[in-house]
Motif scaffolding. Structure first.
Motif, PDB file in Angstrom:
ATOM      1  N   MET A   1       5.773   6.331   2.677  1.00 56.77           N
ATOM      2  CA  MET A   1       6.459   5.428   1.436  1.00 56.77           C
ATOM      3  C   MET A   1       6.207   5.017   0.803  1.00 56.77           C
ATOM      4  SD  MET A   1       9.504   3.275   3.586  1.00 56.77           S
ATOM      5  CE  MET A   1       8.253   1.713   4.008  1.00 56.77           C
ATOM      6  N   LYS A   2       7.069   4.720  -0.354  1.00 56.38           N
ATOM      7  CA  LYS A   2       6.913   4.213  -1.471  1.00 56.38           C
ATOM      8  C   LYS A   2       7.114   3.143  -1.518  1.00 56.38           C
ATOM      9  CE  LYS A   2       6.764   9.052  -3.640  1.00 56.38           C
ATOM     10  NZ  LYS A   2       6.863  10.049  -3.110  1.00 56.38           N
ATOM     11  N   ASP A  23      -4.621   0.872  -0.387  1.00 54.01           N
ATOM     12  CA  ASP A  23      -4.113   2.007  -0.976  1.00 54.01           C
ATOM     13  C   ASP A  23      -4.973   2.765  -2.188  1.00 54.01           C
ATOM     14  OD1 ASP A  23      -1.520   3.562  -0.888  1.00 54.01           O
ATOM     15  OD2 ASP A  23      -1.319   2.643  -3.257  1.00 54.01           O
ATOM     16  N   ASP A  29      -2.070   6.121  -2.669  1.00 60.89           N
ATOM     17  CA  ASP A  29      -1.077   6.159  -4.104  1.00 60.89           C
ATOM     18  C   ASP A  29       0.632   5.785  -3.217  1.00 60.89           C
ATOM     19  OD1 ASP A  29      -0.583   5.760  -6.477  1.00 60.89           O
ATOM     20  OD2 ASP A  29       0.033   7.743  -6.925  1.00 60.89           O
ATOM     21  N   ALA A  30       0.511   4.938  -2.502  1.00 60.55           N
ATOM     22  CA  ALA A  30       2.097   4.710  -2.052  1.00 60.55           C
ATOM     23  C   ALA A  30       1.977   3.548  -2.331  1.00 60.55           C
ATOM     24  CB  ALA A  30       1.783   5.010   0.172  1.00 60.55           C
ATOM     25  N   ARG A  32       3.444   1.369  -5.201  1.00 59.40           N
ATOM     26  CA  ARG A  32       3.437   1.800  -6.773  1.00 59.40           C
ATOM     27  C   ARG A  32       3.684   0.767  -8.020  1.00 59.40           C
ATOM     28  NH1 ARG A  32       4.309   8.011  -7.135  1.00 59.40           N
ATOM     29  NH2 ARG A  32       3.570   8.005  -5.438  1.00 59.40           N
ATOM     30  N   GLU A  93      12.205   6.197  -7.829  1.00 58.76           N
ATOM     31  CA  GLU A  93      11.105   7.007  -6.615  1.00 58.76           C
ATOM     32  C   GLU A  93      10.191   5.689  -5.043  1.00 58.76           C
ATOM     33  OE1 GLU A  93       6.802   8.075  -8.801  1.00 58.76           O
ATOM     34  OE2 GLU A  93       6.432   5.946  -8.953  1.00 58.76           O
ATOM     35  N   GLU A  95      10.571   3.665  -2.770  1.00 57.34           N
ATOM     36  CA  GLU A  95      11.677   3.965  -1.456  1.00 57.34           C
ATOM     37  C   GLU A  95      11.883   2.098  -0.779  1.00 57.34           C
ATOM     38  OE1 GLU A  95      10.637   8.358   0.438  1.00 57.34           O
ATOM     39  OE2 GLU A  95       9.096   7.167  -0.701  1.00 57.34           O
ATOM     40  N   ALA A 195       1.618   4.833   3.387  1.00 56.85           N
ATOM     41  CA  ALA A 195       0.607   6.208   3.706  1.00 56.85           C
ATOM     42  C   ALA A 195       1.370   7.815   4.542  1.00 56.85           C
ATOM     43  CB  ALA A 195      -0.619   6.119   3.829  1.00 56.85           C
ATOM     44  N   GLU A 198       4.002   9.228   2.992  1.00 53.30           N
ATOM     45  CA  GLU A 198       3.466  10.361   2.044  1.00 53.30           C
ATOM     46  C   GLU A 198       3.030  11.368   2.511  1.00 53.30           C
ATOM     47  OE1 GLU A 198       3.872   9.315  -1.173  1.00 53.30           O
ATOM     48  OE2 GLU A 198       5.743   8.670   0.508  1.00 53.30           O
ATOM     49  N   ASP A 209       7.465  10.765   7.871  1.00 59.61           N
ATOM     50  CA  ASP A 209       7.971  10.466   7.246  1.00 59.61           C
ATOM     51  C   ASP A 209       8.803   9.246   6.199  1.00 59.61           C
ATOM     52  OD1 ASP A 209      10.896  11.099   7.217  1.00 59.61           O
ATOM     53  OD2 ASP A 209      10.567  13.303   6.601  1.00 59.61           O
ATOM     54  N   SER A 210       9.255   9.235   5.639  1.00 53.75           N
ATOM     55  CA  SER A 210       9.686   7.608   5.448  1.00 53.75           C
ATOM     56  C   SER A 210      10.510   7.631   6.193  1.00 53.75           C
ATOM     57  CB  SER A 210       9.962   7.488   3.608  1.00 53.75           C
ATOM     58  OG  SER A 210       8.800   7.884   2.829  1.00 53.75           O
TER      59      SER A 210
END
Ligand code: GDP
Length: 357
Positions: A1-2, A23, A29-30, A32, A93, A95, A195, A198, A209-210
Motif C-alpha cells: 500500500m503506497k 521502508d 518503497d511503500a 511515497r 499513486e 493509496e 509493504a 505491495e 494487496d492494498s
C-alpha cells in the motif's frame, strides 16, 4: 500500500522518520512521501525528513507545552499552509494518508485529529491516524490529553491504529531506550503492513494487496497490530505448526493494544520464503484467528520475502469495545478530574465511543 506519512508533534515526527527509514532500508518503497509538522522548532531540527514549522506567530517556535487545545487551534489556523506543503507529495499513486502522533502531548494530540479531518475533506483516499497512547507511568496531563484525542481521532479518521507505549517497552528500559524500542517496533510492524500490500503478484500463491488492508480497516474505529516470527524449516510441510504457533504468539503476546482480542474484522499476513510457506498452515492459522477474535471477517494472505524465517503480522479492526480501552478511558478520566477539570460522566466511556461508529 503506497502511503504518504504526516507526523504531527515530537513523537509523530520521530515515528514518521523511523518508518520512512525502515521502508527505505528494506527497499520496499511503500512510503511515497513524508512530512513532519510541529510548533516546536527544536524538535524539527533533529529530523532528516522534510518539515513544516507552524504557529510561530502564537508560540514563537517553542511548542504548545502540552496544551492540546492550542495544538488543535494552531493546526486549524494553518491547514491551508500544510495542505499546500502536501500538494506535490500526495500524488494519485498514494493509496492512503497516515497522520502519525503521540496522543498524550499537545501539538500531535490536538493537531492530528484536526489534520485528519481536513485531509478527509480534500482527498478521496483513506486517512488513518497512527496514534501513540501514553504508558501508565506517564503524567496525568498526558493521560487526560490522550483520552480526548483518542475519541476525536477515532471519529475523524477512517481508522485509528493505536499503539500503547507500554506494549513493547522492555522492563529495564530508560525512557529514551523505551521510545527507541517502541519506535523500532512500530516501524517494523507498520512498515511491513504497508509493504505487504505491495507484494508482487504471482510470486506468492495468495499475496495480500492494498485493498485487503483498506477493507479490513473499512469498519472504522480503533485498530491494533501485532507480529511474531520464528525460524522456518526448508520443507513447507513441516511449517504448518510454525505458522500456527507464530500466529498465536502474535495475537496473544505482541499486539500494540494488549489484551484486546475481540474484533470486528482482521487481517493475517504470513511472510516468508514462498517455498517454505504452507497453504494449509496459513488457512489453519486464519481459522484460529476467526475463533479468537469472534469475527467472521478475517482476511489472510502471503507476503513473499527472501528470509529463513516465517512471520505472522496481524491487524485487528474494531477493538474499541475492549476492556483495555475502557481501562485507559478510566485512567484518562481520573487524570482529567484530578487536574480540576469537570468531566461529563459519559465523556470517558466506551459507550460513547460506541456511539461514534
Ligand atoms: P507534542 O510534540 O506536543 O505533540 O508532544 P509529544 O509528541 O512529545 O507527545 C507526548 C506523548 O508522546 C507522550 O505520551 C510520550 O510518551 C510520547 N512520546 C514522545 N516521544 C516519543 C517517541 O519517540 N516514541 C514514542 N513511542 N512515544 C513518544
Amino acid at each position: 500500500m503506497k502511503v504518504v506519512l504526516i507526523g504531527v508533534g515530537q513523537a509523530g515526527g520521530k515515528v514518521t522518520q523511523s518508518l520512512t527509514q525502515f521502508d527505505y532500508d528494506m527497499g520496499f518503497d511503500a512510503v511515497r512521501g513524508a512530512l513532519a509538522v510541529n510548533t516546536a522548532k527544536a524538535d524539527l531540527q533533529n529530523l532528516d525528513i522534510d518539515t513544516a514549522l507552524i504557529g510561530q506567530d502564537r508560540v514563537k517556535g517553542h511548542g504548545v507545552g502540552g496544551d492540546n487545545e492550542l495544538g488543535a487551534q494552531i493546526m486549524q489556523e494553518n491547514t491551508t499552509e500544510i495542505l499546500d506543503e502536501l500538494d506535490g507529495r500526495i500524488t494519485t499513486e498514494a493509496e492512503a494518508l497516515v497522520v502519525v502522533a503521540g496522543l498524550g502531548g499537545g501539538t500531535g494530540s490536538g493537531g492530528a485529529p484536526m489534520l485528519a479531518r481536513e485531509l478527509k475533506r480534500i482527498y478521496e483516499k483513506p486517512v488513518y491516524v497512527l496514534g501513540i497512547l501514553p504508558g501508565r507511568d506517564e503524567g496525568g496531563l498526558y493521560q487526560a490529553n490522550a483520552g480526548r484525542s483518542l475519541k476525536t481521532a477515532a471519529r475523524e479518521a477512517d481508522s485509528l491504529l493505536l499503539v500503547d507505549n507500554d506494549a513493547w517497552r522492555g522492563s529495564g528500559d530508560s525512557v529514551a531506550d523505551g521510545f527507541k524500542r517502541v519506535n523500532d517496533a512500530i516501524s517494523q510492524r507498520v512498515g511491513l503492513l504497508f509493504a505487504s500490500g505491495e507484494a508482487v503478484e504471482g510470486v506468492g500463491e495468495s499475496v495480500v494487496d492494498s485493498s485487503e488492508i483498506i477493507n479490513t480497516l473499512r469498519g472504522g474505529g480503533i485498530a491494533s497490530i501485532g507480529y511474531a516470527s520464528a525460524e522456518a524449516s526448508e520443507d513447507a510441510g513441516e511449517n504448518v505448526n510454525t505458522i500456527t504457533s507464530v500466529t498465536r504468539k502474535a495475537l496473544l503476546t505482541s499486539m500494540s493494544l494488549p489484551n484486546a482480542v475481540k474484533a470486528d474484522s482482521a487481517l493475517l499476513v504470513v511472510a516468508g520464503d514462498p517455498e517454505r510457506l504452507s497453504r494449509k498452515g496459513v488457512e489453519r492459522a486464519r481459522r484460529w484467528v476467526e475463533d479468537q477474535t469472534g469475527s467472521m471477517e478475517v482476511r489472510g494472505g502471503d507476503f513473499p520475502l527472501g528470509s529463513d524465517k516465517i512471520a505472522s503480522l496481524i491487524v485487528l479492526s474494531g477493538v474499541e469495545r475492549s476492556e483495555r480501552i475502557q481501562e485507559f478511558m478510566d485512567r484518562a478520566r481520573e487524570a482529567a478530574e484530578s487536574q480540576g477539570a469537570t468531566t461529563d460522566p459519559d465523556e470517558f466511556t466506551n459507550d460513547e465511543l460506541d456511539g461514534l461508529f
